[in-house]
Scaffold this active site. Structure first.
Site, PDB file in Angstrom:
ATOM      1  N   SER A 220      -9.825   5.696  -5.338  1.00 18.84           N
ATOM      2  CA  SER A 220     -10.709   6.838  -5.591  1.00 18.84           C
ATOM      3  C   SER A 220     -10.179   7.781  -6.658  1.00 18.84           C
ATOM      4  CB  SER A 220     -10.941   7.603  -4.290  1.00 18.84           C
ATOM      5  OG  SER A 220      -9.706   8.070  -3.744  1.00 18.84           O
TER       6      SER A 220
ATOM      7  N   LYS B   8       0.862  -1.178   0.000  1.00 16.41           N
ATOM      8  CA  LYS B   8       0.000   0.000   0.000  1.00 16.41           C
ATOM      9  C   LYS B   8       0.901   1.231   0.000  1.00 16.41           C
ATOM     10  CE  LYS B   8      -3.744   2.364   2.436  1.00 16.41           C
ATOM     11  NZ  LYS B   8      -4.593   2.399   3.649  1.00 16.41           N
TER      12      LYS B   8
ATOM     13  N   GLU C 107       7.720  -6.924   2.063  1.00 16.88           N
ATOM     14  CA  GLU C 107       6.429  -6.896   2.743  1.00 16.88           C
ATOM     15  C   GLU C 107       5.624  -8.159   2.419  1.00 16.88           C
ATOM     16  OE1 GLU C 107       5.262  -4.809   4.893  1.00 16.88           O
ATOM     17  OE2 GLU C 107       6.204  -2.847   4.618  1.00 16.88           O
TER      18      GLU C 107
ATOM     19  N   TYR D 267     -15.053   0.853  -7.571  1.00 11.95           N
ATOM     20  CA  TYR D 267     -16.336   1.493  -7.275  1.00 11.95           C
ATOM     21  C   TYR D 267     -17.343   1.277  -8.402  1.00 11.95           C
ATOM     22  CZ  TYR D 267     -13.492   3.565  -3.651  1.00 11.95           C
ATOM     23  OH  TYR D 267     -12.656   3.718  -2.567  1.00 11.95           O
TER      24      TYR D 267
ATOM     25  N   ARG E 232       1.141  10.099   5.721  1.00  5.20           N
ATOM     26  CA  ARG E 232       1.345   8.732   6.196  1.00  5.20           C
ATOM     27  C   ARG E 232       2.613   8.112   5.622  1.00  5.20           C
ATOM     28  NH1 ARG E 232      -4.986   7.897   5.136  1.00  5.20           N
ATOM     29  NH2 ARG E 232      -5.733   8.565   7.179  1.00  5.20           N
TER      30      ARG E 232
ATOM     31  N   LYS F 171      -2.133  -1.641  -3.761  1.00  5.03           N
ATOM     32  CA  LYS F 171      -2.981  -0.450  -3.743  1.00  5.03           C
ATOM     33  C   LYS F 171      -2.078   0.789  -3.778  1.00  5.03           C
ATOM     34  CE  LYS F 171      -6.534   1.802  -0.873  1.00  5.03           C
ATOM     35  NZ  LYS F 171      -7.298   1.747   0.380  1.00  5.03           N
TER      36      LYS F 171
ATOM     37  N   ARG G  42     -10.428  10.693   1.029  1.00  4.65           N
ATOM     38  CA  ARG G  42     -10.447  11.462   2.283  1.00  4.65           C
ATOM     39  C   ARG G  42     -11.843  12.043   2.534  1.00  4.65           C
ATOM     40  NH1 ARG G  42      -6.095   9.006   2.612  1.00  4.65           N
ATOM     41  NH2 ARG G  42      -4.070   9.961   2.208  1.00  4.65           N
TER      42      ARG G  42
END
Length: 330
Positions: free
Chosen positions: A281, A203, A240, A320, A224, A255, A213
């Protein structure tokens, strides 16, 4: 040698001559069962709230979420990934609403499970960012940094309450070191051995999260970058991946999707577990905005983008457009 000898004998164009021919020789095909619908449910609203940066996507009420789940089942969508949006006054430094059995996400899980049972794979976002007043994915230490190990304790609690609510799959998205192992132990020790973990293995800290957001009512201060991956790194994703698999991940995810297709392809080549990709998004918003301007053909662009993600190696795609696309594929 005839006068025609210089012409090509091999003509790949022969296999592109008609729609039927192209369909017959297609190497990759989208299927409704490839698709997972991310959905937002917001506490305390009586009508769905449109998300301005994501045309066509809303923050659901509990009732409209149930309806969306039924529509997803009818379209043949494989799963639904639930995100809870609590009341602002319920946010605190520890993200308490995220581990409240009566918190909005846990309530939504029970609602959807009661509505569709096992006909849809019910997934839940296992992260604190929606519930903290500072908007980070974990609890903060005295110096304002995300405390990895203290956050793991909170994730273990979240896993238990989400599993108690009836979720099939938890999706730990916070990118804390050791999160998959701690969650696996927490689930197993509380009798939830059958609940799967979809690890957010790679990610990245991405500019494409912007519209999200708004979708979750984020209270984020700062960024982040200390826990999400740097866009410049590929080998780090493989590290990872090895850690997540060793800790018990059942499925892994990349992602965002389109800006990281190389990472997706590399991970898909490395593993024998299912691989997911999240068309996030910002990816959604770009296509919708360009289509609204009349610059691209919306429907063709959606299918092309999703096919590209599948071609890169995704077994599952969070998008989506899941229900809309699944209907068209059927």
């Amino acid at each position: 040698m005839t006068k025609y000898g210089s012409f090509p004998g091999a003509r790949p164009r022969r296999l592109r001559t008609t729609p039927a021919m192209r369909r017959m020789v297609a190497e990759y095909r989208l299927h409704p069962a490839d698709l997972i619908l991310p959905a937002f449910v917001r506490e305390g609203i009586g009508e769905p709230v449109p998300i301005s940066a994501m045309p066509g996507v809303v923050q659901h009420t509990r009732d409209t979420l149930r309806k969306a789940a039924v529509e997803a089942v009818e379209a043949g969508v494989a799963g639904i990934m639930l995100f809870g949006v609590p009341l602002d006054e319920k946010k605190d430094a520890a993200g308490t609403a995220g581990t409240d059995p009566d918190g909005i996400l846990q309530v939504a899980i029970r609602d959807v499970r009661a509505e569709v049972g096992d006909d849809l794979v019910i997934m839940s976002d296992l992260c604190l960012d929606e519930y903290t007043d500072h908007g980070h994915c974990g609890v903060l230490d005295a110096e304002g940094r995300v405390d990895n190990d203290a956050t793991l304790e909170r994730y273990a609690e979240m896993a238990q309450v989400q599993a108690d609510a009836g979720v099939h799959v938890v999706g730990p998205s916070g990118m804390m070191d050791g999160q998959v192992g701690v969650i696996r132990d927490a689930l197993d020790q509380t009798g939830h051995e059958d609940v799967s973990i979809l690890a957010y293995t790679a990610k990245y800290s991405s500019a494409f999260y912007g519209p999200f957001r708004e979708a979750v009512g984020s209270s984020l201060k700062g960024d982040r970058k200390t826990y999400q991956q740097d866009a410049a790194n590929l080998r780090e994703s493989l590290r990872e991946l090895a850690l997540d698999l060793d800790e018990g991940a059942d499925m892994v995810m990349v992602k965002p999707a389109l800006p990281y297709l190389d990472v997706l392809a590399r991970i898909a080549d490395e593993v024998e577990v299912p691989v997911a990709a999240y068309q996030i998004s910002g990816e959604y918003a770009m296509i919708e905005a360009a289509a609204e301007k009349g610059w691209i053909d919306r429907d063709k662009a959606i299918l092309e983008a999703l096919t590209g993600i599948k071609r890169a190696g995704a077994n599952m795609i969070l998008t989506y457009w899941a229900t809309e696309v699944a209907r068209g594929l059927k």
